[in-house]
Design an enzyme around this catalytic site. Structure first.
Site, mmCIF file in Angstrom:
data_model
loop_
_atom_site.group_PDB
_atom_site.id
_atom_site.type_symbol
_atom_site.label_atom_id
_atom_site.label_comp_id
_atom_site.label_asym_id
_atom_site.label_seq_id
_atom_site.Cartn_x
_atom_site.Cartn_y
_atom_site.Cartn_z
ATOM 1 N N GLU A 1 41.377 -43.703 55.478
ATOM 2 C CA GLU A 1 40.756 -44.476 54.421
ATOM 3 C C GLU A 1 40.349 -45.866 54.896
ATOM 4 O OE1 GLU A 1 42.828 -42.287 50.632
ATOM 5 O OE2 GLU A 1 43.578 -44.234 51.208
ATOM 6 N N CYS B 1 51.539 -42.936 59.512
ATOM 7 C CA CYS B 1 52.246 -44.027 60.187
ATOM 8 C C CYS B 1 53.686 -43.587 60.412
ATOM 9 C CB CYS B 1 52.215 -45.299 59.332
ATOM 10 S SG CYS B 1 53.074 -46.698 60.115
HETATM 11 FE FE1 SF4 Z 1 52.904 -48.714 55.752
HETATM 12 FE FE2 SF4 Z 1 54.953 -49.785 57.066
HETATM 13 FE FE3 SF4 Z 1 53.233 -48.207 58.351
HETATM 14 FE FE4 SF4 Z 1 52.453 -50.660 57.550
HETATM 15 S S1 SF4 Z 1 54.047 -50.136 59.050
HETATM 16 S S2 SF4 Z 1 51.315 -48.727 57.303
HETATM 17 S S3 SF4 Z 1 53.578 -50.850 55.617
HETATM 18 S S4 SF4 Z 1 54.630 -47.589 56.728
#
Ligand code: SF4
Ligand code: SAH
Length: 341
Positions: free
Chosen positions: A93, A113
């Site tokens: 996105e 992530c």
């Molecule tokens: Fe989301 Fe944490 Fe990954 Fe940043 S580091 S994208 S806040 S999970």
């Protein structure tokens, strides 16, 4: 037949070498870059400055890839969210945020992530894969092509993923956004959850861009609970890396602090925050939590948010309350999860 060379996947040096290999003069490489990145040519045939025979010759050897728009949505507040499909079908996105005289594009650096922050939808997805440099850059090119003659003025790496966990590709993408697309490093901000070794590399390799750090808590106990990455790089090492960050004149580090009711929103937290950051040239963005569907975390009452801000400003800090934009289309901070519905 060997596979065609993807011209968008090449660095400046690689493009020069490719053109040299074809016996073409170096100014042709400059024309290609201009047409791909500033005139957003989506195919070799769109590069009309090349003769028909040159285009035919290039078409036999090479191609220009494009991420494809799977869906776009517009928020009542003018924010627009784009869902892009990559060549392997993964989706990411990208969010376009108009604000007064600015047009900021928030881009993704990974599909999913791995860092698993508890407040973040992207974190919930888990890690899918790193984006390649051209998949990061192409989010800017694709949106710019769509909205022209309006121009993207600012870029933030605050979409899906942890940019410093994909350092090599992100650094190359940043060089291309500055060098090929022509957006100044002063108008680009990378946000990290605190991957300390990556911060040092960034300062060395792409010093012209701005750094934002998602802090979100002032004790290791709370921060580790919210952001598991804190177990690897605890506050002491993160803050030390910020103190050592070689800031250019008139630049500041931005600290993002999501306010979560009953977790990190007391006056004590605010005082600790002021102490923790004292002496660092910085500003603090206070982001009231965007609640997620399944989550139990809540945003604090407005009065608490204002009280938190007042403690910081009383301590001579710059602290802004940043309401996330685009919440009605799930385009706001921490709501990106690459789904079409
Ligand atoms: Fe989301 Fe944490 Fe990954 Fe940043 S580091 S994208 S806040 S999970
Ligand atoms: N991985 C990087 C960049 C992407 S996250 C990082 O964490 O900094 C971008 C921003 O969205 C971060 O500042 C993060 O703190 C914020 N964010 C994530 N989930 C949120 C939520 N539920 N409400 C408000 N902000 C959120």
């Amino acid at each position: 037949m060997s596979e065609k060379t993807n011209l968008k996947a090449l660095s400046k040096k690689e493009i020069a070498a490719f053109f040299h290999g074809l016996g073409l003069p170096v100014y042709r490489a400059g024309q290609l870059l201009h047409w791909m990145y500033e005139r957003h040519a989506a195919s070799i045939d769109e590069i009309t400055v090349f003769s028909k025979s040159l285009r035919a010759m290039l078409n036999r050897q090479a191609m220009i890839s494009n991420i494809s728009l799977a869906k776009s949505m517009r928020s009542a507040d003018g924010t627009e969210k784009f869902l892009f499909a990559l060549e392997d079908g993964q989706t990411v996105e990208t969010v376009l945020i108009p604000d007064k005289d600015r047009l900021t594009l928030c881009i993704s650096s990974q599909a999913g992530c791995a860092l698993g922050c508890v407040f973040c939808q992207t974190g919930r997805l888990g890690f899918i894969r790193n984006l390649r440099a051209y998949e990061i850059t192409d989010q800017v090119v694709a949106v710019q092509r769509r909205i022209r003659p309006k121009r993207i003025t600012n870029v933030v790496l605050m979409g899906m993923g942890e940019p410093l966990a994909n350092f090599t590709e992100v650094a190359e993408a940043l060089r291309r956004i500055v060098g090929f697309i022509g957006i100044s490093g002063r108008r680009i901000t990378l946000s990290t959850a605190g991957v300390v070794p990556g911060m040092k590399l960034l300062a060395e390799q792409v010093p012209e861009i701005n750094l934002a750090v998602s802090l979100n808590a002032t004790t290791d106990e709370t921060r580790s609970r919210l952001m598991p990455v804190n177990r690897k790089y605890p506050l002491r090492s993160l803050i030390a890396a910020c103190r050592e960050y070689p800031l250019k004149p008139r630049r500041r580090i931005t600290f993002e602090y999501i306010l979560i009711s009953g977790i990190n929103d007391t006056a004590e937290d605010a005082k600790r925050l002021a102490r923790l950051l004292s002496g660092i040239r910085c500003k603090v963005n206070l982001i009231p939590l965007n609640p997620s569907e399944q989550g139990t975390l809540k945003r604090p009452e407005d009065s608490r948010i204002l009280a938190f801000q007042k403690v910081l400003t009383d301590n001579h800090m710059t602290a802004l309350i940043r309401e996330s934009r685009g919440q009605d289309i799930f385009a706001a901070c921490g709501q990106l999860r690459g789904r079409t519905t």
